[in-house]
Every structure is written in C-alpha cells, then in structure tokens.
Design a protein around this motif. Sequence first.
Motif, mmCIF file in Angstrom:
data_model
loop_
_atom_site.group_PDB
_atom_site.id
_atom_site.type_symbol
_atom_site.label_atom_id
_atom_site.label_comp_id
_atom_site.label_asym_id
_atom_site.label_seq_id
_atom_site.Cartn_x
_atom_site.Cartn_y
_atom_site.Cartn_z
ATOM 1 N N ASP A 24 0.828 -1.208 0.000
ATOM 2 C CA ASP A 24 0.000 0.000 0.000
ATOM 3 C C ASP A 24 0.860 1.254 0.000
ATOM 4 N N LEU A 25 1.874 1.248 0.830
ATOM 5 C CA LEU A 25 2.744 2.418 0.975
ATOM 6 C C LEU A 25 3.527 2.699 -0.300
ATOM 7 N N ALA A 26 3.766 1.668 -1.100
ATOM 8 C CA ALA A 26 4.575 1.821 -2.314
ATOM 9 C C ALA A 26 3.974 2.823 -3.283
ATOM 10 N N ARG A 27 2.648 2.875 -3.366
ATOM 11 C CA ARG A 27 2.031 3.831 -4.299
ATOM 12 C C ARG A 27 2.275 5.263 -3.851
ATOM 13 N N LEU A 28 2.351 5.454 -2.544
ATOM 14 C CA LEU A 28 2.562 6.797 -2.009
ATOM 15 C C LEU A 28 3.982 7.288 -2.273
ATOM 16 N N VAL A 29 4.946 6.390 -2.365
ATOM 17 C CA VAL A 29 6.347 6.783 -2.559
ATOM 18 C C VAL A 29 6.515 7.612 -3.832
ATOM 19 N N ARG A 30 5.768 7.266 -4.863
ATOM 20 C CA ARG A 30 5.973 7.948 -6.142
ATOM 21 C C ARG A 30 5.029 9.132 -6.374
ATOM 22 N N ASP A 31 4.317 9.546 -5.333
ATOM 23 C CA ASP A 31 3.426 10.689 -5.505
ATOM 24 C C ASP A 31 4.215 11.916 -5.982
ATOM 25 N N ARG A 32 3.582 12.716 -6.802
ATOM 26 C CA ARG A 32 4.200 13.892 -7.428
ATOM 27 C C ARG A 32 5.433 13.470 -8.231
ATOM 28 N N VAL A 33 5.287 12.355 -8.966
ATOM 29 C CA VAL A 33 6.431 11.816 -9.704
ATOM 30 C C VAL A 33 6.980 12.810 -10.709
ATOM 31 N N GLU A 34 6.108 13.648 -11.263
ATOM 32 C CA GLU A 34 6.580 14.631 -12.239
ATOM 33 C C GLU A 34 7.539 15.636 -11.590
ATOM 34 N N ASP A 35 7.304 15.973 -10.313
ATOM 35 C CA ASP A 35 8.212 16.869 -9.595
ATOM 36 C C ASP A 35 9.530 16.170 -9.282
ATOM 37 N N LEU A 36 9.444 14.885 -8.936
ATOM 38 C CA LEU A 36 10.662 14.131 -8.660
ATOM 39 C C LEU A 36 11.551 14.051 -9.899
ATOM 40 N N ILE A 37 10.952 13.774 -11.053
ATOM 41 C CA ILE A 37 11.723 13.655 -12.287
ATOM 42 C C ILE A 37 12.363 14.992 -12.647
ATOM 43 N N ALA A 38 11.659 16.082 -12.382
ATOM 44 C CA ALA A 38 12.170 17.411 -12.736
ATOM 45 C C ALA A 38 13.266 17.885 -11.796
ATOM 46 N N ALA A 39 13.339 17.310 -10.605
ATOM 47 C CA ALA A 39 14.329 17.753 -9.619
ATOM 48 C C ALA A 39 15.718 17.215 -9.964
ATOM 49 N N PRO A 40 16.760 18.046 -9.874
ATOM 50 C CA PRO A 40 18.117 17.569 -10.173
ATOM 51 C C PRO A 40 18.541 16.398 -9.284
ATOM 52 N N SER A 41 18.037 16.361 -8.069
ATOM 53 C CA SER A 41 18.398 15.290 -7.137
ATOM 54 C C SER A 41 17.221 14.353 -6.898
ATOM 55 N N GLY A 42 16.415 14.120 -7.941
ATOM 56 C CA GLY A 42 15.212 13.317 -7.799
ATOM 57 C C GLY A 42 15.472 11.920 -7.272
ATOM 58 N N ALA A 43 16.538 11.291 -7.748
ATOM 59 C CA ALA A 43 16.842 9.926 -7.305
ATOM 60 C C ALA A 43 17.164 9.892 -5.812
ATOM 61 N N ALA A 44 17.934 10.857 -5.354
ATOM 62 C CA ALA A 44 18.285 10.911 -3.933
ATOM 63 C C ALA A 44 17.052 11.216 -3.081
ATOM 64 N N ILE A 45 16.192 12.101 -3.576
ATOM 65 C CA ILE A 45 14.962 12.426 -2.853
ATOM 66 C C ILE A 45 14.086 11.183 -2.718
ATOM 67 N N THR A 46 14.012 10.405 -3.797
ATOM 68 C CA THR A 46 13.206 9.186 -3.781
ATOM 69 C C THR A 46 13.728 8.201 -2.744
ATOM 70 N N ARG A 47 15.031 8.019 -2.695
ATOM 71 C CA ARG A 47 15.597 7.070 -1.724
ATOM 72 C C ARG A 47 15.347 7.548 -0.294
#
Length: 299
Positions: free
Chosen positions: A225-248
């Motif tokens: 269930d929690l996994a779907r929440l991790v990727r919320d606002r995915v478009e902002d994560l992709i646009a961020a220079p440090s998106g991968a680090a933010i995701t982790r």
Amino acid sequence: MAFEPPQRLVRALAETAPDGDDWLALLPGLVQRAAAERGLTVERVQVPGGRSSLVLLVRRADGTPAVLKLAPPRARPESERAALAHWAGRGAVRLLDADPAEGVLLLERLHPEVSVRTLPEARALLEAADTLRRLWVEPPAGHSFETVAERTGRQAAAMRAGARSRPEVAPLVDAALAAREALLAAPPEERLLHGTLRQSKILAGDRMPWLAVGPDPVVGECAFDLARLVRDRVEDLIAAPSGAAITRRRVKRLAESLEVDQERLRGWTLFRAVESGVRAHRVGRGRDAELLLEFASWL
C-alpha cells in the motif's frame, strides 16, 4: 437527468474497456433511478472526478450534503462497499447507503477541492502516512477481497506481454518480477489495504481533518500500500536535479515512520512503478510511461 460525463472518466473507461460497453449509455438512467430511490437532489457532477466512476454532489431529503458515486462492474464497487463498511468511517469516507449490484454508493460529503496534495510535500507525506495507519486493520473474517498475490499475478502476466512488445523495458520488467517473487515468498502479516492511495485521494473532512476516498481494496502486506505513495508527485521528482536521492530518502522516511521494512517497500515500489509504466505504454499514455519507468530505474 441530462449531463455530460467528465472527459477524464470517458478516457479512462476507454482504456479499461477498449472494445467498449454500454455503461456510459446507461448512466443517465442509473443516476435518475439511484437519486429517486434515495430522495436525493442532484446539485452537480464533480469535475474532473475519478477515473473509474461518476461522482455527483447531492443533497438528501433532509438537506444533508452527500456524494452519489456510480461505478461500472469492472471497478469492483462491491469490494469498495465492503471495505468502507469495515472501516466504518475510521480513516476513510463514511458509507451512508449502497447498492453494489447497480454500482451505487452514497457517501458522506467531504471537501473535494482540498486534498492532501495541496499541502507542502513534507506535510502531505506525513498526513498521508497517518491516514494509511488508520486504514491498516485486520480484514473481516471470511472476506472475499482480492489478495496482493492475486492482483500482482494478473499484472505480472500483462507486464511480461509488454516486455515482449517493447524490449527496451525488459530489464526493468525482469527486475520488478524478480522483486515480486522474492516478496511473496515470505510475506509478513496481512492487513486490509486501500490499494491505490495517493495524496489526491485524501480529502479534507468535517468530522476528521483528512479522510481517504476511492479505495480499490486488497489484502496483503502494508508495504504494498505504501509503495504507491512513494511515487506521488512523480513529475516533480523527475524534474528535480536530485530526484533519485529524494526518492531514496522518501522510501527510508516512510518506511521508518510506519515501521515497514525498507527493502520490502523499495521492492514493491519498483514493481508498482514498472507495472504502471508498462500499462501506460499499452494504453497510449507515453509521457506517463516515461516518467514512471525513469522513476523505477532509480530504485
């Protein structure tokens, strides 16, 4: 009642039933009958509304505001009704009346214009996590809810077919399927899950600050269930220079806040992102697919 269903709903139904069906054509009559049987006055259609149901703002005979929701059989309205009845308003919108055979749910009125997504990201994640915490309860005895193993089994078959038609996504699909197999080999305690929770599905309420809507319930481990929440606002994560680090960091923070195993959360996040990306490709949403698969590659 004459009305135009929201285009978001029309497009989504075309994706889930590409050969078409007659539900949209029958919808005005279904609405009229559901409203008349319950003494409801229809105020307006909620726009943009959902991707699997028609949502109308209504008033009951005593003037109380409510929401009338109609969904086609493939949206599993009986499953939603059963989950909402079991939660009984704890963390989720309250069920007032239902006729799942007709795909009709009458719900308490929340504030659809105010979702958790309107909050700053850090606060939004905190409120969403708190909402999930309230929803994760033992499923009712003898339940007929789909399990995580069953749902992801169907999805895995479609992912394999997608990988055959798009070889460039095959490595990610293989990784996602391997993660699923490992996760299902030793699952932790099962709970009733929302199934599709994201920030936009948590709305402001009157009796509680935030309540979840629109479940596609499933029984399984909380990390799914929690996994779907991790990727919320995915478009902002992709646009961020440090998106991968933010995701982790997000995976770590959410896992710790809800006492979920971090590696299990990472694995289900990978599976669900790849599954959504492959499905987006299949129905022609190329941009969504690119975002989701790039996000998955960070995991």
